[in-house]
Scaffold this active site. Sequence first.
Site, PDB file in Angstrom:
ATOM      1  N   LYS A 120       0.833  -1.204   0.000  1.00 32.95           N
ATOM      2  CA  LYS A 120       0.000   0.000   0.000  1.00 32.95           C
ATOM      3  C   LYS A 120       0.874   1.264   0.000  1.00 32.95           C
ATOM      4  CE  LYS A 120      -2.016   1.834   3.537  1.00 32.95           C
ATOM      5  NZ  LYS A 120      -2.779   2.056   4.755  1.00 32.95           N
ATOM      6  N   ASP A 138      -6.604   1.365   0.906  1.00 32.22           N
ATOM      7  CA  ASP A 138      -6.651   1.504   2.362  1.00 32.22           C
ATOM      8  C   ASP A 138      -8.032   1.039   2.838  1.00 32.22           C
ATOM      9  OD1 ASP A 138      -8.413   3.497   1.681  1.00 32.22           O
ATOM     10  OD2 ASP A 138      -7.486   5.025   2.935  1.00 32.22           O
TER      11      ASP A 138
END
Length: 222
Positions: A120, A138
Amino acid sequence: MSKVAAKAFITALAEANPNAESELIFHNNFELLVSVVLSAQATDKSVNKATEPLFKVAPGPKEMAELGEDGIAHFIKTIGLWRAKARNVALLSNQLLQKHNGEVPSDRTSLEALPGVGRKTANVVMNVAFGADTMAVDTHIFRIGNRTGLAPGKTTLQVEEGLISQIPKAMLRPAHHWLILHGRYVCKARSPECSKCNATQWCLYPEKNLPEKELHTKRSLS
Ligand code: SF4
């Protein structure tokens, strides 16, 4: 959701936030990288509060490495997981100096080899710093992908791959910010504010048309 509907959905989010960008405050790629590492399980606001004085002292990897784990910890104690994050920021600063001439690398392999940097974080840095068409998933984007039918998936990687295939390439880079802001302020975890949402027409969430009060009650009973 069809690709035509997905494009319309993302276009509606873009119209709601035409100038969407990261809410983290940074002045160079190194500060961006550190901010994203610190933002895991913390709000952007809390990260900005901690990094404002930290970056005054350590705006680059050399100064950050000199500050060391304990020095960094002093600035970030208000952020969750601060011990591990202080260690990772010290280690990644050293690694940038030793292996990358003090620069933040632009490729996924090198980024993910840095302490505290997962997929991420690498996606955010590649997107924001280097203009790559990545999608960092997220908690907000994972929820939106599943709730709305835009890109359902059991894992963040499945949602990421679904979004990349659903969203037109030209919209992919800013879509990351449009989706995050939509999740933070409209399509919230507990009570999505569907009456304020301009993508309702394309959203496949079965409860989207319930009045918000009723929706909230129903969710708190479930
Ligand atoms: S209609 Fe409601 S559930 Fe669907 S995207 Fe908008 S806020 Fe989220």
